[in-house]
Design a protein around this motif. Structure first.
Motif, mmCIF file in Angstrom:
data_model
loop_
_atom_site.group_PDB
_atom_site.id
_atom_site.type_symbol
_atom_site.label_atom_id
_atom_site.label_comp_id
_atom_site.label_asym_id
_atom_site.label_seq_id
_atom_site.Cartn_x
_atom_site.Cartn_y
_atom_site.Cartn_z
ATOM 1 N N LEU A 142 0.830 -1.201 0.000
ATOM 2 C CA LEU A 142 0.000 0.000 0.000
ATOM 3 C C LEU A 142 0.870 1.260 0.000
ATOM 4 N N GLU A 153 2.358 1.906 -3.394
ATOM 5 C CA GLU A 153 1.322 2.455 -4.269
ATOM 6 C C GLU A 153 1.128 3.950 -3.988
ATOM 7 N N THR A 188 -7.346 11.564 -4.337
ATOM 8 C CA THR A 188 -7.989 10.262 -4.173
ATOM 9 C C THR A 188 -7.028 9.202 -3.662
ATOM 10 N N HIS A 189 -5.799 9.177 -4.180
ATOM 11 C CA HIS A 189 -4.853 8.147 -3.726
ATOM 12 C C HIS A 189 -4.543 8.321 -2.242
ATOM 13 N N THR A 209 -6.593 9.854 0.124
ATOM 14 C CA THR A 209 -7.791 9.590 0.937
ATOM 15 C C THR A 209 -8.212 8.124 0.903
ATOM 16 N N THR A 210 -7.722 7.383 -0.071
ATOM 17 C CA THR A 210 -8.019 5.949 -0.165
ATOM 18 C C THR A 210 -6.967 5.104 0.544
ATOM 19 N N LEU A 211 -5.688 5.381 0.259
ATOM 20 C CA LEU A 211 -4.611 4.512 0.744
ATOM 21 C C LEU A 211 -4.220 4.759 2.197
ATOM 22 N N LYS A 237 -6.346 2.936 4.720
ATOM 23 C CA LYS A 237 -6.061 1.490 4.685
ATOM 24 C C LYS A 237 -4.795 1.171 5.478
#
Length: 91
Positions: A21, A24, A69-70, A72-74, A77
């Motif tokens: 993660l 990424e 987005t990357h 707030t998403t990753l 996680k």
């Protein structure tokens, strides 16, 4: 410029997932406007510690990154799997 050192402490059972993660996140963040540097480091002495080291041109660039987005998403996680601690430096 702004430097962030993000320390990540993760157990062995979740380390590979956190590393994947984080890689990424690094790859996507390097494309963000105002990103000077963004890298993932592994501790040579503590296998449970990783660090993301980020350098941003200015506060506006960092703010845009934190809304991307990357991010707030990753980041959520990673936070579910590991403990994170942030150090921030302005220079």
């Amino acid at each position: 410029m702004i430097r962030l050192n993000v320390f990540i402490q993760v157990g062995a059972e979740k380390r590979q997932e956190v590393v994947a993660l984080s890689k990424e996140l690094v790859a996507a963040s390097l494309k963000d406007n105002g990103c000077v540097a963004y890298d993932l480091f592994e501790s040579a002495t503590r296998p449970d510690v990783l660090m993301i080291c980020e350098t941003w041109r200015d506060a506006e660039s960092l703010s845009a990154h934190e809304q991307a987005t990357h991010f707030t998403t990753l980041v959520p996680k990673i936070q579910e799997l590991a403990a994170m601690k942030l150090e921030k430096f302005n220079f």
